[in-house]
Write an enzyme that holds these catalytic residues in place. Structure first.
Site, short mmCIF file in Angstrom:
data_model
loop_
_atom_site.label_atom_id
_atom_site.label_comp_id
_atom_site.label_asym_id
_atom_site.label_seq_id
_atom_site.Cartn_x
_atom_site.Cartn_y
_atom_site.Cartn_z
N ASP A 13 0.89 -1.17 0.00
CA ASP A 13 0.00 0.00 0.00
C ASP A 13 0.92 1.21 0.00
O ASP A 13 1.63 1.47 0.98
CB ASP A 13 -0.86 -0.05 1.27
CG ASP A 13 -1.72 1.21 1.44
OD1 ASP A 13 -1.55 2.17 0.66
OD2 ASP A 13 -2.56 1.22 2.36
N TYR A 229 2.21 -7.17 19.77
CA TYR A 229 2.49 -7.58 18.40
C TYR A 229 1.47 -6.93 17.48
O TYR A 229 0.27 -7.06 17.70
CB TYR A 229 2.43 -9.10 18.27
CG TYR A 229 3.63 -9.76 18.85
CD1 TYR A 229 4.82 -9.81 18.11
CD2 TYR A 229 3.63 -10.28 20.13
CE1 TYR A 229 5.95 -10.39 18.64
CE2 TYR A 229 4.77 -10.85 20.68
CZ TYR A 229 5.92 -10.91 19.92
OH TYR A 229 7.05 -11.47 20.44
N LYS A 232 -0.98 -5.96 10.64
CA LYS A 232 -1.88 -6.81 9.88
C LYS A 232 -1.64 -6.48 8.42
O LYS A 232 -2.24 -5.58 7.87
CB LYS A 232 -3.32 -6.53 10.26
CG LYS A 232 -3.55 -6.76 11.73
CD LYS A 232 -4.96 -7.17 12.02
CE LYS A 232 -5.17 -7.42 13.48
NZ LYS A 232 -4.26 -8.42 14.04
MG MG Z 1 -3.91 2.34 3.18
MG MG Z 2 -4.69 -2.41 2.40
#
Ligand code: MG
Ligand code: MG
Ligand code: F6R
Length: 365
Positions: A13, A229, A232
């Site tokens: 991303d 932790y 994702k």
């Molecule tokens: Mg994003």
């Molecule tokens: Mg994403």
């Protein structure tokens, strides 16, 4: 250079349009422009795809897994797309590129990677899955159904080349260890672990009859931040099909029942994984619900013939309707578990601050 072909699926991303919903066409165009310039020594073929706010590079080459030149190319593409994202002031430009410069391998630097090196069979059908607003463990349940559940994959019972089962490689993302399970005889042991997908993830699956790796997923070590932790990473997964491996329809079948996954809204909620067409991979309701696409390819001398948009098919309409119903039901629970994730699993939390503010008001009972 090897006779084998390597399929590398690398995603990141590097900026969302609008918010965390999709990848802007200008980023896709920049990625295509850069990949088109590569010579045959680096790439045999490539495709640029997207799921939600994640840009996915599907690459074939003859340089093997974890190849520095291929990984550096992917890194450079993501860096260049980040520049485009910055010009357009897209949301979270460069958010998955954790390092300032490339150092040999994109693993651990932010992007998710699934790779597999193999000899191309006379016909080589492949499914590349990509999911947004979830985590690598989201593949555990469908991979289990594809390769170990005879109620989902008929071939486990009636195909002589599948009847001996498959070997699963499972990674403990917290302790960075791995273990192999021979299935079907070890399915009960394996389920103890893979039923906890926030920590244990199926990394690869191999046939016990024919000498072929069948699946490879992107799993990454969880990063420990502030004693918790987190991380994702929206995952990708490669599955080879047919001729002693599950049929295309057996590989897709687990997604007809939308299972609950972690990672919806602020990486802190649980929701159904909705199978969608490429065009509908746009998580908008409460930044979701989490979505999965399935891109089919026939490999032809390393060329990617495809992608075929499997989940555009009508037979997934019911799964989508069920997913939307489940999403609505889960939303009614608002800030309560199990819609909101357990305290240890949330990507966002105000608990330390609120606890600090109220610490003097807690009294023994
Ligand atoms: Mg994003
Ligand atoms: Mg994403
Ligand atoms: C991103 C995601 C989103 C964001 C949410 C808040 O993949 O899951 O749900 O977590 O939109 O984002 P920020 O904190 O960037 O405003």
């Amino acid at each position: 250079m090897s006779d084998k072909i390597t399929l590398s699926v690398i995603k990141a991303d590097v900026g969302g349009y609008v918010g965390h919903v999709s990848v802007h066409e200008d980023l896709m165009a920049r990625a295509r422009q850069m990949l088109a310039q590569q010579g045959p020594d680096i790439l045999v073929d490539w495709k640029v795809m997207a799921v939600g706010d994640d840009l996915i590079l599907v690459l074939t080459h003859r340089n093997g897994e974890e190849n520095a030149s291929v990984h550096e190319l992917a890194w450079d593409v993501f860096m260049s797309c980040t520049e485009v994202a910055k010009e357009l002031k897209l949301y979270g430009a460069g958010q998955d590129l954790l390092a300032d410069s490339f150092s040999g391998n994109v693993k651990g630097m932010g992007p998710g990677v699934a790779e597999m090196e193999f000899v191309e069979r006379p016909a080589e059908p492949i499914v590349v899955f990509g999911a947004d607003k979830t985590e690598p463990g989201a593949w555990n349940l469908p991979l289990y159904k594809m390769f170990a559940d005879p109620f989902s994959t008929a071939g486990l019972v009636i195909d002589p080349k599948m009847h001996k089962g498959f070997t699963f490689e499972v990674h403990d993302l917290q302790d960075s260890k791995r273990v192999f399970f021979n299935c079907p005889e070890e399915i009960y042991d394996m389920l103890v672990f893979i039923g906890a997908p926030g920590r244990y993830c199926i990394k690869s699956v191999t046939s016990r009859t024919i000498d072929e790796q069948a699946a490879s997923s992107s799993t990454q070590k969880l990063s420990k931040l502030a004693g918790r932790y987190v991380g994702k990473d929206d995952p990708v997964c490669i599955v080879r099909c047919q001729s002693g491996l599950p049929a295309v329809g057996e590989v897709l079948e687990p997604f007809a029942n939308p299972h609950l996954v972690s990672g919806w809204m602020r990486g802190s909620h649980s929701g159904p994984l909705m199978p969608v067409s490429f065009a509908d991979a746009t998580p908008t309701r409460f930044d979701g619900p989490p979505r999965v696409i399935a891109a089919g390819f026939q490999l032809a001398h390393g060329k990617l013939v495809g992608p075929y948009d499997f989940f555009a098919d009508k037979s997934y309409d019911k799964a989508r309707a069920v997913a939307i119903d489940i999403a609505g039901y889960m939303r009614t629970m608002g800030p309560f578990e199990p819609h909101r994730l357990h305290l240890d699993e949330m990507e966002y939390t105000t608990l330390p601050e609120v606890m600090d503010k109220l610490k003097d008001r807690f009294e023994p009972i």
